[in-house]
Design a protein around this motif. Structure first.
Motif, PDB file in Angstrom:
ATOM      1  N   GLY A   1      49.616  70.665  47.741  1.00 37.43           N
ATOM      2  CA  GLY A   1      48.982  70.343  46.508  1.00 37.43           C
ATOM      3  C   GLY A   1      49.997  69.772  45.479  1.00 37.43           C
ATOM      4  N   LEU A   2      51.503  70.379  45.645  1.00 35.83           N
ATOM      5  CA  LEU A   2      52.550  69.799  44.714  1.00 35.83           C
ATOM      6  C   LEU A   2      53.080  68.322  45.232  1.00 35.83           C
ATOM      7  CD1 LEU A   2      54.547  73.046  44.252  1.00 35.83           C
ATOM      8  CD2 LEU A   2      53.023  71.899  42.490  1.00 35.83           C
ATOM      9  N   ILE A   3      53.073  68.249  46.654  1.00 35.00           N
ATOM     10  CA  ILE A   3      53.237  66.809  47.194  1.00 35.00           C
ATOM     11  C   ILE A   3      52.169  65.883  46.742  1.00 35.00           C
ATOM     12  CG2 ILE A   3      53.660  65.481  49.138  1.00 35.00           C
ATOM     13  CD1 ILE A   3      54.911  68.150  50.517  1.00 35.00           C
ATOM     14  N   THR A   4      50.961  66.386  46.752  1.00 34.32           N
ATOM     15  CA  THR A   4      49.835  65.304  46.510  1.00 34.32           C
ATOM     16  C   THR A   4      49.849  65.069  45.073  1.00 34.32           C
ATOM     17  OG1 THR A   4      48.275  66.424  48.105  1.00 34.32           O
ATOM     18  CG2 THR A   4      47.224  65.398  46.390  1.00 34.32           C
ATOM     19  N   LEU A   5      50.021  66.151  44.212  1.00 33.39           N
ATOM     20  CA  LEU A   5      50.126  65.598  42.704  1.00 33.39           C
ATOM     21  C   LEU A   5      51.255  64.743  42.333  1.00 33.39           C
ATOM     22  CD1 LEU A   5      49.057  66.618  39.835  1.00 33.39           C
ATOM     23  CD2 LEU A   5      51.006  68.285  39.815  1.00 33.39           C
ATOM     24  N   LEU A   6      52.617  65.029  43.178  1.00 38.50           N
ATOM     25  CA  LEU A   6      53.659  63.883  43.159  1.00 38.50           C
ATOM     26  C   LEU A   6      53.114  62.680  43.339  1.00 38.50           C
ATOM     27  CD1 LEU A   6      56.632  63.317  42.329  1.00 38.50           C
ATOM     28  CD2 LEU A   6      57.082  64.263  44.718  1.00 38.50           C
ATOM     29  N   LEU A   7      52.482  62.362  44.596  1.00 43.73           N
ATOM     30  CA  LEU A   7      52.091  61.103  44.961  1.00 43.73           C
ATOM     31  C   LEU A   7      51.153  60.707  44.373  1.00 43.73           C
ATOM     32  CD1 LEU A   7      51.488  61.894  48.854  1.00 43.73           C
ATOM     33  CD2 LEU A   7      53.372  60.589  47.823  1.00 43.73           C
ATOM     34  N   VAL A   8      49.965  61.581  43.392  1.00 42.17           N
ATOM     35  CA  VAL A   8      49.226  60.761  42.502  1.00 42.17           C
ATOM     36  C   VAL A   8      50.088  60.392  41.332  1.00 42.17           C
ATOM     37  CG1 VAL A   8      47.405  61.631  40.905  1.00 42.17           C
ATOM     38  CG2 VAL A   8      47.306  62.347  43.145  1.00 42.17           C
TER      39      VAL A   8
END
Length: 402
Positions: A25-32
């Protein structure tokens, strides 16, 4: 056999937060965030989409408001065994008739009265200012001002001169900015025309197939998300419909009562002031203050006794509306504290202007439904990962709610 080594992702706290899903989730948030940053640098590419949304938002909002107002009428006609298409046709014919009567009989009178009020209101205002000035000068407060060499006449003259210079400057700026503003005028006019033309078509399909849209949207979601999403959509629909239907009916009642009361006491421009009270009452708390201000100014100029009559009429209207009309029509469906309403109105008005003031409360109600249900899901997850039963949340059965 050696005990299984516990890793960072197998600890109870991290498991509660999501375990390895937390990392993803944190990686996804960073990518977003990176995507948003990149798109912000090339925002000019999306300008046509922004223009399209600006053009579509107004007719869609108007059609939704009319849909929630007319949906009970449609259901009533269908209960009388009238087919849906014929019921919609009856609603359209009745609406065209009401609009035609308003345009031919009521609108010309309101327009004339409103224009007269606009022309004469500055005189009313200046008379009130001079009355307040005379009252101050003849009171002990005037002696105090004179003691400190405070010239009230000079202050009022400065204010008047500044207002005149502001008006002249605005007129001059208007004259020099006609060429630059014509594009904005054409854009606004185009948006209004598009809204007038498209609203009837959007409203027709909403009345015809509006109740099928949530089911269609739910079928696009994974099966395990459908119950929660259906609940949120149901509660949001109930909040919006209750607010729009109730607020419009309350506003009409207030307008009728204010008009009758002003006609009884003989206040000038009673009908226009009643319509103003009806329109502004859509905005909770702030609307009545806006509506009563011009009425109070006109009453003061007419006679001090007229102001007392105005206070009596306004008090009766607010008492009847607060004790009998709103509880019966609005109920307590929104469950929003008055202080919260004021903060929402101020914030939404500062960000979005007049549309924010009008749509801020229903928007907050929908957001409250979503956040409340997300918190309910959080409590369920918390109970799943806690060891002590005494520390668990009490979970209500939301499926049994209305």
């Amino acid at each position: 056999m050696q005990p299984e080594k516990r890793s960072f992702f197998t600890t109870r706290f991290i498991q509660f937060l999501g375990g390895k899903n937390l990392l993803f989730g944190l990686i996804t948030l960073l990518l977003v965030g990176c995507i948003i940053f990149v798109y912000d640098k090339i925002s000019f590419i999306f300008y046509p989409i922004v223009v399209f949304l600006r053009t579509v938002v107004l007719p869609v909002i108007l059609a939704l408001i009319l849909y929630y107002l007319l949906r009970p009428v449609l259901h009533l006609l269908m209960k009388w065994k009238i087919p849906k298409i014929w019921a919609i046709l009856i609603i359209y014919i009745a609406g065209i008739g009401i609009i035609s009567l308003f345009v031919t009989l009521i609108f010309p009178f309101l327009k004339e009265q409103f224009m007269n009020l606009i022309q004469e209101f500055p005189n009313y205002f200046m008379q009130v200012v001079h009355s307040v000035q005379n009252l101050i000068e003849t009171s002990s407060f005037g002696e105090t001002l004179a003691k400190y060499n405070f010239n009230l006449n000079q202050v009022l003259n400065n204010i008047s001169n500044q207002l005149n210079s502001t008006v002249k400057g605005a007129a001059k700026g208007l004259g020099t900015g006609i060429a630059s503003g014509i594009t904005g005028f054409i854009s606004t006019l185009t948006g209004i025309i598009v809204a007038i033309v498209t609203v009837p078509f959007i409203l027709f399909y909403l009345l015809k197939d509006g109740e099928k849209l949530p089911k269609y949207a739910l079928n696009l979601l994974p099966p395990r998300m459908r119950d929660d999403t259906a609940y949120v959509l149901h509660k949001a629909d109930h909040q919006i419909s209750s607010y729009i239907q109730g607020q419009i009916l309350v506003a009409i009642c207030i307008g009728i009562m204010v008009t009758i009361g002003f006609l009884i006491i003989g206040l000038d421009y009673a009908v226009v002031l009643g319509v103003l009270a009806m329109v502004t009452s859509v905005v909770p708390y702030l609307g009545p203050i806006i509506a009563v201000t011009p009425a109070a100014i006109i009453a003061i100029v007419n006679a001090p006794l007229m102001l007392l009559k105005l206070v009596v009429v306004w008090t009766i209207v607010q008492f009847v509306e607060g004790k009998f009309i709103s509880p019966q029509i609005m109920g307590k469906s929104l469950h929003v504290h008055p202080i919260t309403i004021i903060f929402v109105l101020l914030t939404a008005g500062s960000i979005f202007g007049v549309p924010g003031v009008i749509l801020g409360i229903p928007g907050y109600a929908v957001l409250k439904v979503l956040v409340t249900h997300l918190f309910y899901l959080f409590k369920k997850r918390y109970n799943r990962y806690t060891d002590d039963k005494a520390l668990e949340y009490e979970l209500e059965d939301w499926k049994k709610e209305d």
